[in-house]
Scaffold this motif. Structure first.
Motif, mmCIF file in Angstrom:
data_model
loop_
_atom_site.group_PDB
_atom_site.id
_atom_site.type_symbol
_atom_site.label_atom_id
_atom_site.label_comp_id
_atom_site.label_asym_id
_atom_site.label_seq_id
_atom_site.Cartn_x
_atom_site.Cartn_y
_atom_site.Cartn_z
ATOM 1 N N PHE A 115 0.846 -1.191 0.000
ATOM 2 C CA PHE A 115 0.000 0.000 0.000
ATOM 3 C C PHE A 115 0.882 1.241 0.000
ATOM 4 N N ILE A 116 0.285 2.334 -0.451
ATOM 5 C CA ILE A 116 0.952 3.631 -0.501
ATOM 6 C C ILE A 116 0.101 4.621 0.274
ATOM 7 N N THR A 117 0.711 5.437 1.065
ATOM 8 C CA THR A 117 -0.030 6.436 1.828
ATOM 9 C C THR A 117 0.666 7.795 1.737
ATOM 10 N N TYR A 118 -0.153 8.846 1.711
ATOM 11 C CA TYR A 118 0.413 10.192 1.698
ATOM 12 C C TYR A 118 -0.567 11.160 2.350
ATOM 13 N N THR A 119 -0.042 12.271 2.817
ATOM 14 C CA THR A 119 -0.837 13.300 3.489
ATOM 15 C C THR A 119 -1.100 14.449 2.515
ATOM 16 N N SER A 120 -2.317 14.966 2.574
ATOM 17 C CA SER A 120 -2.706 16.054 1.681
ATOM 18 C C SER A 120 -1.765 17.247 1.840
ATOM 19 N N GLY A 121 -1.343 17.806 0.723
ATOM 20 C CA GLY A 121 -0.459 18.962 0.746
ATOM 21 C C GLY A 121 1.008 18.624 0.645
ATOM 22 N N GLN A 122 1.354 17.348 0.772
ATOM 23 C CA GLN A 122 2.748 16.934 0.670
ATOM 24 C C GLN A 122 3.010 16.329 -0.705
ATOM 25 N N ASN A 123 4.279 16.380 -1.129
ATOM 26 C CA ASN A 123 4.627 15.870 -2.455
ATOM 27 C C ASN A 123 5.383 14.552 -2.399
#
Length: 241
Positions: A115-123
């Motif tokens: 799985f891949i996860t990221y936080t809004s606003g980050q690149n």
């Protein structure tokens, strides 16, 4: 000549009497057969209604056919609540919502077990194996129904939830009383309640879209220009040094 005529007349009378007796007997037998046929139950009159196991097995079968859907997942319990948007297609799933503050996105690929996860606003995003996942609940409406295979339940009737006709099931799981509303059309859970230690937790799947086209093209793609950091790949490199 007179004797012959009398003899013939006598034979004629006897013949008429025999014919009358035979037709009378035939009529009785035919009438009895008709009565017997009328009173005998037909196959269409004898119907066996499905039992609870057959009903639930049918619902589970329907649920296994659902390969694509999108919905809002709402959880309320313990004085807190959360809401997320979910897209599910074949072996891929995307969950987007606010968890512990920031808005986060999780993209799961069961075929690759990652799985891949990221936080809004980050690149930048982080890639990990599914075995390392410790985030929000990812149980789908189909998963809930699949778990009924080994459960003992009772069917409490039919109710309409979130615009869908549902069968209501109640059972016990790990010391908790569980109540689920299962769509009669799609065989998926629309709502579930768990009660344990006097505390109630409710999960609902709202705004359900089911079938081809429910998940738009590009849903599982990462935002343009986002860098992915493969945590597992880095660990493997370190272990090979």
């Amino acid at each position: 000549m007179r004797l012959t005529r009398r003899y013939l007349a006598l034979l004629l009378v006897l013949l008429l009497l025999c014919v009358g007796a035979l037709s009378g007997c035939g009529g009785k037998e035919e009438s009895a057969a008709q009565n017997e046929a009328t009173s005998a139950p037909t196959e269409t009159e004898t119907q066996t209604l499905p039992d609870d196991n057959e009903i639930v097995s049918g619902l589970i079968g329907k649920g296994q056919l659902v390969k694509e859907m999108a919905y809002d997942y709402v959880i309320v319990g313990g004085g807190a609540s959360s809401e997320s948007k979910v897209w599910l297609k074949d072996q891929k799933m995307k969950m987007e919502g606010t968890f512990n503050g920031p808005k986060m996105t999780f993209i799961f690929d069961k075929s690759k077990k990652e799985f891949i996860t990221y936080t809004s606003g980050q690149n930048s995003a982080i890639k990990m194996t599914l075995s390392e996942y410790n985030g929000p609940d990812t149980t789908t409406p189909v998963d809930y129904v699949s778990g009924l295979v080994e459960s003992k339940y009772t069917i409490g009737g039919t109710e309409t939830v979130n615009g869908m006709e549902c069968k209501v099931l109640t059972f016990t799981s790990e010391g908790s009383t569980v109540k689920e509303w299962i769509s009669t059309e799609y065989g998926i859970v629309v709502k579930a309640q768990y009660e344990a230690g006097g505390e109630m937790t409710t999960m609902e799947f709202k705004n359900l879209q089911i079938g081809t086209g429910a998940v738009p093209a590009g849903t599982f793609d990462l935002p343009s220009g986002m860098e992915v950091v493969d945590i597992n790949g880095m660990m493997n490199l370190d272990s090979n040094k």
